[in-house]
Write an enzyme that holds these catalytic residues in place. Structure first.
Site, PDB file in Angstrom:
ATOM      1  N   ASN A  92      44.528  30.994  46.570  1.00 48.17           N
ATOM      2  CA  ASN A  92      43.094  31.124  45.927  1.00 48.17           C
ATOM      3  C   ASN A  92      43.255  30.370  44.575  1.00 48.17           C
ATOM      4  OD1 ASN A  92      44.798  33.966  45.163  1.00 48.17           O
ATOM      5  ND2 ASN A  92      43.395  33.804  43.529  1.00 48.17           N
ATOM      6  N   ASP A  93      43.160  30.538  43.396  1.00 45.67           N
ATOM      7  CA  ASP A  93      42.617  29.946  42.094  1.00 45.67           C
ATOM      8  C   ASP A  93      43.590  28.789  41.970  1.00 45.67           C
ATOM      9  OD1 ASP A  93      41.539  32.269  41.956  1.00 45.67           O
ATOM     10  OD2 ASP A  93      41.773  32.717  39.862  1.00 45.67           O
ATOM     11  N   GLU A 111      36.303  35.288  34.189  1.00 48.02           N
ATOM     12  CA  GLU A 111      37.779  34.860  34.710  1.00 48.02           C
ATOM     13  C   GLU A 111      37.833  33.263  34.511  1.00 48.02           C
ATOM     14  OE1 GLU A 111      39.655  37.780  38.095  1.00 48.02           O
ATOM     15  OE2 GLU A 111      38.031  36.595  38.819  1.00 48.02           O
TER      16      GLU A 111
END
Length: 503
Positions: free
Chosen positions: A28-29, A204
Site C-alpha cells: 500500500n502507501d 493520514e
C-alpha cells in the site's frame, strides 16, 4: 460490508504491466520517496508474508528513470513494532552523525506501531550504503507523544533556518503537527494546523513542499497535502490539499483559501500520495506518486500473487486560476520510452453508432490514448473499453454540464458492494473542445483532462485480458479531431523472483 465470494483470479490477470506493483504480496502507501546518486527510491508499505494487510514493513524498489523498477529485499522489516508510513532524506551535512567515510547517510523517519499497546511513535532508520541496507537507530522512538493516532512523518530540510522539518498527523483530530530538529534525532513541536477542509475518520500521510507559481516568476507558495480516510468526491478515501505560506514553523493558507476541500484527483483510487525528496535542482520538478486504491474496498480487490499498485508518477505544477491556486498534473515524460506501435486517426465523425478504434489499438489492455474531441451538438460522447466477456468501462464527456466521468458499474464481475459507481470531474468546455490523455493498464485507468487540469484515477477488474475501445456521440454529432494511440511496453522483467525475507 457484504463481499461476494469468487474464485481466485488467474495469476497476473489484473497485474499492471507499466505501473509499479510488488512482485508478490500486499502493498500500500508509497514511503520514503528520495532521489540519491542517480536512483529514485520507492519504499512502500508491504507484507512480506501474504497478499492481505499485516506485518507491515517497508518494501523497496529503485529506478533510474521512474519507469523501469527493480524490487529489492525488504528495507525495514517488522520487529516488535510494525513499520508504518514515513519519509526519507539525504542527510548531506551529516547532521545526524550517521554518515561514514565522508558519504551522507540516507535517513528514514517512520511510524512504529506497537500491536500490543496500539501506540504510534516515530522511529529512525538509516543507510550508509546508498539505500541497500538499513539499520534502526537506538532502541526506541525518536519522537513519542504517548498517542495511538500519531503517524506518517514527512521530513525535509528547510534551508533558510538550516534545520529539518517534520509534518506528522494527529490522525483522528484531523490535525497536522509540525516539528523541527537540528539533527533528525531530537524534535521540538513548532505548530499545529487543522482541522480544515475535509473532516474524516482520520487524516493520514501529510506532505509539505514549495512550488513556483507558473507564469509568475519569483513567486513561491507552499502546498500541504493531507490524505483523508473518507469523504472524497468519489466516496471513501482521497487526497486534499491546501496552498499557503510556510515560515519554517507555521503553515498558513492563503486568505482566499475556502473551507471547502480541494481534491487532488476526482477518481476513486488515488490515496496516500507523496512526493520525492532531493530531486536535483537542475531537474526542478515536483514528482508525485500515490497508492491506486480506496480504503472502502482495498482488502477485497482481486489480485494474485500481488495485491496493490501505484499510480503513474506525475509531475506537478501550481497555477493561479479564477478559483484560486490549483495543482495540475502530468504523467512524467519518461513514460514516452514505453510507447510502441503508434497509430493516428484524424477527423472522424461521431454519431450514435459506436466507431471502433481497433484500427488504432488491436488490444487496449496496456495502452495510451491522446485525443482531441470537438463536442459539436452532442449531449454526450462515450469512449467505451469493452472486454471479450462484454464487461465495459466508460469514459464519458457531458458538454452541457461541463463534466468528464468514468463509469465502472459494469466494468467486471462483482466482488464488493463498495466498488463500482461513477466518478466525475468538472471541466470548462465552453470552447466546444476537450483533450483527454488516457492510460489503461489491465486494471487501472488514469484520465488526464485538458493536459492535467483535472484527473480521474480508477481501478477496474474486467472479465478477460483482451479489451477494445470504441467511441460514439449521443443526442447529436461530434468529431474526433485527432487521436494518437500507443501500445505500452511492460517495465518489469518476466521473473517474479524476490530475495528471501527472514523473520
Amino acid at each position: 460490508m457484504a463481499t461476494a465470494q469468487a474464485a481466485p483470479p488467474a495469476p497476473n490477470l489484473y497485474r499492471p504491466r507499466y505501473h509499479f506493483t510488488p512482485n508478490r504480496n500486499w502493498g500500500n502507501d508509497p514511503n520514503g520517496l528520495v532521489y540519491y546518486r542517480g536512483r529514485y527510491h520507492l519504499f512502500f508499505q508491504y507484507n512480506p508474508y501474504g497478499n492481505s494487510w499485516g506485518h507491515m514493513s517497508w518494501g523497496h524498489a529503485t529506478s533510474r528513470d521512474l519507469v523501469h523498477w527493480k524490487q529489492h529485499a525488504v528495507a525495514i522489516p517488522e520487529t516488535q513494532v510494525m513499520a508504518f508510513s514515513g519519509s526519507a532524506v539525504v542527510d548531506r551535512h551529516n547532521s545526524s552523525g550517521l554518515g561514514v567515510h565522508g558519504h551522507p547517510p540516507l535517513v528514514a523517519l517512520y511510524t512504529g506501531f506497537n500491536p500490543k499497546t496500539l501506540s504510534q511513535s516515530q522511529y529512525l532508520a538509516y543507510s550508509q550504503d546508498g539505500g541497500t541496507t538499513w539499520k534502526r537507530y537506538g532502541h526506541g522512538p525518536v519522537l513519542d507523544i504517548g498517542s495511538k493516532q500519531f503517524r506518517d512523518p514527512k521530513v525535509f530540510w528547510y534551508a533558510p533556518t538550516k534545520y529539518w522539518v517534520m509534518a506528522a498527523v494527529r490522525a483522528t483530530r484531523n490535525q497536522v503537527a509540525i516539528y523541527t530538529s537540528p539533527d533528525l534525532t531530537h524534535w521540538t513541536h513548532a505548530s499545529t494546523f487543522g482541522p480544515m477542509g475535509a473532516r474524516a475518520t482520520a487524516w493520514e500521510c501529510p506532505d509539505l513542499y514549495p512550488m513556483a507559481v507558473a507564469g509568475h516568476p519569483g513567486q513561491v507558495r507552499w502546498v500541504l497535502s493531507v490524505n483523508a480516510s473518507n469523504g472524497a468526491p468519489a466516496g471513501g478515501s482521497g487526497t486534499q490539499y491546501f496552498v499557503g505560506r510556510f515560515d519554517g514553523q507555521h503553515f498558513t493558507p492563503v486568505q482566499a483559501w475556502g473551507k471547502a476541500p480541494v481534491w487532488l484527483d476526482d477518481g476513486a483510487d488515488l490515496y496516500a500520495t507523496a512526493t520525492w525528496n532531493d530531486i536535483p535542482s537542475k531537474d526542478g520538478r515536483r514528482l508525485l506518486i500515490g497508492w491506486a486504491n480506496n480504503l472502502r474496498y482495498a482488502g477485497a480487490i482481486p489480485g494474485y500473487p500481488e495485491r496493490g499498485a501505484m499510480s503513474l508518477p506525475r509531475a506537478l505544477t501550481l497555477h493561479r486560476t479564477a478559483k484560486g491556486y490549483r495543482l495540475q498534473q502530468q504523467p512524467v515524460k519518461e513514460l514516452l520510452a514505453l510507447r510502441a506501435d503508434h497509430h493516428v486517426l484524424n477527423h472522424v465523425a461521431l454519431s450514435g453508432r459506436p466507431t471502433s478504434l481497433e484500427s488504432a489499438l488491436t488490444d487496449a489492455a496496456s495502452s495510451e490514448l491522446s485525443l482531441d474531441v470537438s463536442t459539436g451538438s452532442a449531449q454526450q460522447i462515450l469512449l467505451t473499453l469493452r472486454d471479450a466477456q462484454g464487461y465495459q468501462t466508460v469514459v464519458g464527456v457531458n458538454p452541457a454540464v461541463n463534466e468528464v466521468f468514468i463509469d465502472r458499474d459494469r466494468a467486471g464481475p462483482h466482488f464488493n458492494d463498495g466498488f463500482g459507481g461513477r466518478q466525475s470531474t468538472h471541466v470548462d468546455m465552453h470552447s466546444g473542445r476537450v483533450h483527454l490523455n488516457i492510460f489503461v493498464d489491465r486494471s487501472i485507468i488514469e484520465v488526464f483532462v485538458d493536459r492535467g487540469e483535472k484527473t480521474l484515477t480508477d481501478r477496474f477488474f474486467p472479465g478477460s485480458e483482451t479489451m477494445r475501445w470504441s467511441i460514439q456521440a449521443r443526442g447529436g454529432k461530434a468529431k474526433l479531431v485527432h487521436l494518437d494511440a500507443w501500445r505500452m511496453k511492460p517495465y518489469r522483467p518476466t521473473s517474479d523472483g524476490l530475495p528471501a525475507v527472514s523473520r
